[in-house]
Scaffold this motif. Sequence first.
Motif, PDB file in Angstrom:
ATOM      1  N   ARG A  29      -0.966  -8.399  15.499  1.00 18.87           N
ATOM      2  CA  ARG A  29      -0.758  -6.964  15.738  1.00 18.87           C
ATOM      3  C   ARG A  29       0.727  -6.657  15.842  1.00 18.87           C
ATOM      4  N   ASN A  30       1.471  -7.538  16.483  1.00 16.36           N
ATOM      5  CA  ASN A  30       2.912  -7.346  16.579  1.00 16.36           C
ATOM      6  C   ASN A  30       3.576  -7.433  15.199  1.00 16.36           C
ATOM      7  N   ARG A  31       3.061  -8.314  14.350  1.00 17.34           N
ATOM      8  CA  ARG A  31       3.593  -8.424  12.992  1.00 17.34           C
ATOM      9  C   ARG A  31       3.364  -7.130  12.218  1.00 17.34           C
ATOM     10  N   VAL A  32       2.230  -6.505  12.443  1.00 14.13           N
ATOM     11  CA  VAL A  32       1.939  -5.228  11.783  1.00 14.13           C
ATOM     12  C   VAL A  32       2.950  -4.176  12.226  1.00 14.13           C
ATOM     13  N   ALA A  33       3.165  -4.074  13.540  1.00 12.37           N
ATOM     14  CA  ALA A  33       4.119  -3.095  14.062  1.00 12.37           C
ATOM     15  C   ALA A  33       5.526  -3.393  13.568  1.00 12.37           C
ATOM     16  N   ARG A  34       5.889  -4.673  13.529  1.00 10.10           N
ATOM     17  CA  ARG A  34       7.228  -5.057  13.085  1.00 10.10           C
ATOM     18  C   ARG A  34       7.419  -4.714  11.610  1.00 10.10           C
ATOM     19  N   SER A  35       6.395  -4.900  10.814  1.00  8.73           N
ATOM     20  CA  SER A  35       6.492  -4.591   9.395  1.00  8.73           C
ATOM     21  C   SER A  35       6.734  -3.101   9.179  1.00  8.73           C
ATOM     22  N   ILE A  36       6.096  -2.262   9.991  1.00  6.05           N
ATOM     23  CA  ILE A  36       6.318  -0.818   9.893  1.00  6.05           C
ATOM     24  C   ILE A  36       7.738  -0.484  10.321  1.00  6.05           C
ATOM     25  N   LEU A  37       8.242  -1.164  11.351  1.00  8.09           N
ATOM     26  CA  LEU A  37       9.620  -0.940  11.774  1.00  8.09           C
ATOM     27  C   LEU A  37      10.594  -1.298  10.651  1.00  8.09           C
ATOM     28  N   ASP A  38      10.352  -2.437   9.997  1.00  8.83           N
ATOM     29  CA  ASP A  38      11.283  -2.929   8.987  1.00  8.83           C
ATOM     30  C   ASP A  38      11.229  -2.132   7.683  1.00  8.83           C
ATOM     31  N   HIS A  39      10.032  -1.637   7.341  1.00  6.31           N
ATOM     32  CA  HIS A  39       9.851  -1.029   6.018  1.00  6.31           C
ATOM     33  C   HIS A  39       9.568   0.469   6.071  1.00  6.31           C
ATOM     34  N   GLY A  40       9.419   1.030   7.264  1.00 15.14           N
ATOM     35  CA  GLY A  40       9.130   2.452   7.362  1.00 15.14           C
ATOM     36  C   GLY A  40       7.640   2.734   7.258  1.00 15.14           C
ATOM     37  N   PRO A  41       7.256   4.024   7.257  1.00  9.76           N
ATOM     38  CA  PRO A  41       5.839   4.403   7.165  1.00  9.76           C
ATOM     39  C   PRO A  41       5.143   3.681   6.021  1.00  9.76           C
ATOM     40  N   SER A  42       3.982   3.107   6.321  1.00 15.41           N
ATOM     41  CA  SER A  42       3.311   2.220   5.362  1.00 15.41           C
ATOM     42  C   SER A  42       1.832   2.532   5.282  1.00 15.41           C
ATOM     43  N   THR A  43       1.280   2.321   4.097  1.00 11.68           N
ATOM     44  CA  THR A  43      -0.166   2.455   3.917  1.00 11.68           C
ATOM     45  C   THR A  43      -0.839   1.147   4.312  1.00 11.68           C
ATOM     46  N   VAL A  44      -2.162   1.204   4.410  1.00 10.06           N
ATOM     47  CA  VAL A  44      -2.925  -0.008   4.696  1.00 10.06           C
ATOM     48  C   VAL A  44      -2.693  -1.044   3.607  1.00 10.06           C
ATOM     49  N   ALA A  45      -2.665  -0.583   2.355  1.00  8.02           N
ATOM     50  CA  ALA A  45      -2.454  -1.511   1.234  1.00  8.02           C
ATOM     51  C   ALA A  45      -1.063  -2.138   1.296  1.00  8.02           C
ATOM     52  N   ASP A  46      -0.062  -1.335   1.648  1.00  6.15           N
ATOM     53  CA  ASP A  46       1.299  -1.878   1.782  1.00  6.15           C
ATOM     54  C   ASP A  46       1.322  -3.016   2.798  1.00  6.15           C
ATOM     55  N   LEU A  47       0.747  -2.764   3.956  1.00  7.35           N
ATOM     56  CA  LEU A  47       0.771  -3.743   5.045  1.00  7.35           C
ATOM     57  C   LEU A  47      -0.009  -4.993   4.674  1.00  7.35           C
ATOM     58  N   ALA A  48      -1.159  -4.797   4.057  1.00 10.08           N
ATOM     59  CA  ALA A  48      -1.976  -5.948   3.666  1.00 10.08           C
ATOM     60  C   ALA A  48      -1.214  -6.832   2.692  1.00 10.08           C
ATOM     61  N   GLY A  49      -0.527  -6.219   1.736  1.00  9.40           N
ATOM     62  CA  GLY A  49       0.217  -6.999   0.758  1.00  9.40           C
ATOM     63  C   GLY A  49       1.389  -7.736   1.371  1.00  9.40           C
ATOM     64  N   ARG A  50       2.116  -7.078   2.279  1.00  2.73           N
ATOM     65  CA  ARG A  50       3.292  -7.724   2.879  1.00  2.73           C
ATOM     66  C   ARG A  50       2.902  -8.845   3.829  1.00  2.73           C
ATOM     67  N   LEU A  51       1.799  -8.681   4.539  1.00  2.76           N
ATOM     68  CA  LEU A  51       1.442  -9.626   5.591  1.00  2.76           C
ATOM     69  C   LEU A  51       0.405 -10.656   5.166  1.00  2.76           C
TER      70      LEU A  51
END
Length: 265
Positions: free
Chosen positions: A43-65
Amino acid sequence: MKRTGSPLGRQLSRSEELRNNGVVKNVGEAPQEELATGERSTRNRVARSILDHGPSTVADLAGRLGLTQAAVRRHLDSLVHENVIEAREQRVYGARTRGRPAKVFALTDCGRDAFDQSYDTLAVDALRWIEQNAGGEAAVAAFARDRLEAQAETYRKAVDAAPPEERTEALAKALSVDGYAATARSAPVGEQLCQHHCPVAHVAEQYPQLCEAETEVFSRLLGTHVQRLATIAHGDGVCTTFIPHSAPQTTTESASTSTAGRNPA
């Protein structure tokens, strides 16, 4: 210490941090089983990814993580519930395609505050500059006193509206509204005002003038000599101020103790 409307005051008031290990601290509670399975870490990785990359879709997050979209949605639901992130409609620049805009998830102010933004370092650097270039320790003390003046007016209204025997309690409640988690309790020949949280503790370790200015304000508000017995900034668990049962003092100089903000031996 209270946050103020000034940029430095807002920076001083930040209390939740994300340390170097990249883990959000003090945002919601997780069961022990969840911690054991790494749910909180993901969950922290999800929040951190949004911090690093800005507003993100579910697909964006799934692909990055490297997660399934179902797993991402589960973590997003928890983060929304904890007020760490919020759902928004994706901004579209240029011609909009057919269909509904994709939903994106962005950090809330609370969520952004949960990450280390070096506010303590910035505040210490600013105070050091004031000390070295604008009049030494006296200039830092003047800044600290000025910073407390605006909030003192709000506290004064609460204290003045209370009967004399309830003024310490009224001050504690007013401080709690501003995030100090303050309480008042009886003590031999007086009362103790206890602040269980200090947003600027790390800064006050180096600049006790912040604590001293606060103690002076308490003294003026309560109209009597007060003594700071302990501070979080100096390693104590609680900031504790003693308010004796005595006749009111008429001057600020005689009202506040010279050891305000520092632990007496």
